[in-house]
Scaffold this motif. Structure first.
Motif, short mmCIF file in Angstrom:
data_model
loop_
_atom_site.label_atom_id
_atom_site.label_comp_id
_atom_site.label_asym_id
_atom_site.label_seq_id
_atom_site.Cartn_x
_atom_site.Cartn_y
_atom_site.Cartn_z
N VAL A 51 -1.37 -14.63 1.81
CA VAL A 51 -0.72 -15.18 0.62
C VAL A 51 0.70 -15.64 0.94
N SER A 52 1.38 -14.87 1.78
CA SER A 52 2.75 -15.20 2.18
C SER A 52 3.03 -14.52 3.51
N ASP A 53 4.25 -14.60 3.97
CA ASP A 53 4.62 -13.94 5.22
C ASP A 53 4.51 -12.42 5.12
N THR A 54 4.52 -11.89 3.92
CA THR A 54 4.50 -10.43 3.73
C THR A 54 3.26 -9.91 3.03
N VAL A 55 2.36 -10.81 2.62
CA VAL A 55 1.18 -10.36 1.88
C VAL A 55 -0.09 -10.97 2.46
N ARG A 56 -1.02 -10.09 2.82
CA ARG A 56 -2.36 -10.48 3.26
C ARG A 56 -3.35 -9.64 2.47
N PHE A 57 -4.37 -10.28 1.93
CA PHE A 57 -5.36 -9.62 1.09
C PHE A 57 -6.75 -9.81 1.70
N VAL A 58 -7.40 -8.69 2.02
CA VAL A 58 -8.77 -8.70 2.56
C VAL A 58 -9.64 -7.90 1.60
N GLN A 59 -10.71 -8.52 1.13
CA GLN A 59 -11.64 -7.83 0.23
C GLN A 59 -12.99 -7.68 0.93
N GLY B 211 -4.95 -4.71 3.44
CA GLY B 211 -3.99 -5.77 3.63
C GLY B 211 -2.61 -5.29 3.94
N THR B 212 -1.71 -6.24 3.91
CA THR B 212 -0.29 -5.95 4.06
C THR B 212 0.39 -6.35 2.76
N GLY B 213 1.41 -5.59 2.39
CA GLY B 213 2.13 -5.88 1.16
C GLY B 213 1.37 -5.53 -0.10
N LEU B 214 0.31 -4.71 0.01
CA LEU B 214 -0.49 -4.35 -1.15
C LEU B 214 -0.18 -2.96 -1.69
N LEU B 215 0.10 -2.01 -0.79
CA LEU B 215 0.26 -0.61 -1.17
C LEU B 215 1.52 -0.02 -0.57
N ASP B 216 2.02 1.02 -1.22
CA ASP B 216 3.13 1.80 -0.67
C ASP B 216 2.65 3.16 -0.17
N THR B 217 1.36 3.45 -0.29
CA THR B 217 0.84 4.75 0.14
C THR B 217 0.60 4.74 1.64
N PRO B 218 0.72 5.91 2.28
CA PRO B 218 0.57 5.95 3.74
C PRO B 218 -0.87 5.69 4.19
N PRO B 219 -1.03 4.99 5.31
CA PRO B 219 -2.36 4.78 5.87
C PRO B 219 -3.07 6.12 6.08
N GLY B 220 -4.34 6.15 5.74
CA GLY B 220 -5.14 7.36 5.90
C GLY B 220 -5.09 8.28 4.70
N SER B 221 -4.34 7.93 3.66
CA SER B 221 -4.20 8.82 2.52
C SER B 221 -5.31 8.69 1.47
N ALA B 222 -6.18 7.71 1.62
CA ALA B 222 -7.31 7.59 0.68
C ALA B 222 -8.40 8.57 1.10
N GLN B 223 -8.69 9.51 0.25
CA GLN B 223 -9.70 10.52 0.54
C GLN B 223 -10.68 10.60 -0.63
#
Length: 129
Positions: free
Chosen positions: A36-44, A57-69
């Motif tokens: 979407v921009s230099d700071t946002v990439r969206f993959v569905q 993606g990038t620029g989508l979340l502020d939660t740490p990687p691996g935190s979805a359980q």
């Protein structure tokens, strides 16, 4: 009014690595991959047969990687699901039987945790799915 859950964001460190894991190993369909921009990439990505997708993606979340359980998929045949995941190189647990269903568990490269469930038979005759 219907309220439909159709997208769950999953935090990852490397979008390309995660996309390859979910498509090549787990078997999800790649629906969209947009910068979407230099700071946002969206993959569905969508599991086969599911009305709900995941977003990486990038620029989508502020939660740490691996935190979805506790992300959960439901299948008709847990043994077939286990065999497919194992054949695709996913480090998947053995089938575990509980009164509320049969499960296998796996994690993506960042440690986001997934359960795959085969529902128990509702009338005692055959498993639900």
């Amino acid at each position: 009014m219907d309220w439909k859950l159709e997208l769950v964001a999953v935090p990852v460190t490397d979008v390309d690595r995660a996309k390859a894991f979910y498509t090549d190993q787990v078997g999800f369909h790649a629906d969209h991959d947009h910068t979407v921009s230099d700071t946002v990439r969206f993959v569905q990505l969508t599991p086969p047969g599911s009305a709900c997708s995941i977003a990486l993606g990038t620029g989508l979340l502020d939660t740490p990687p691996g935190s979805a359980q506790g992300l959960q998929l439901v299948v008709a045949d847990i043994h077939a699901a286990h065999a497919e995941l194992a054949a695709r190189g996913v480090a998947v647990s053995e089938v575990q039987e509980f009164p509320w269903g049969s499960f296998v568990f796996f994690a993506d490269p960042d440690g986001n945790g997934w359960a795959v469930q085969q529902l128990p038979a509702r009338d005692g005759s055959a498993p639900a799915g």
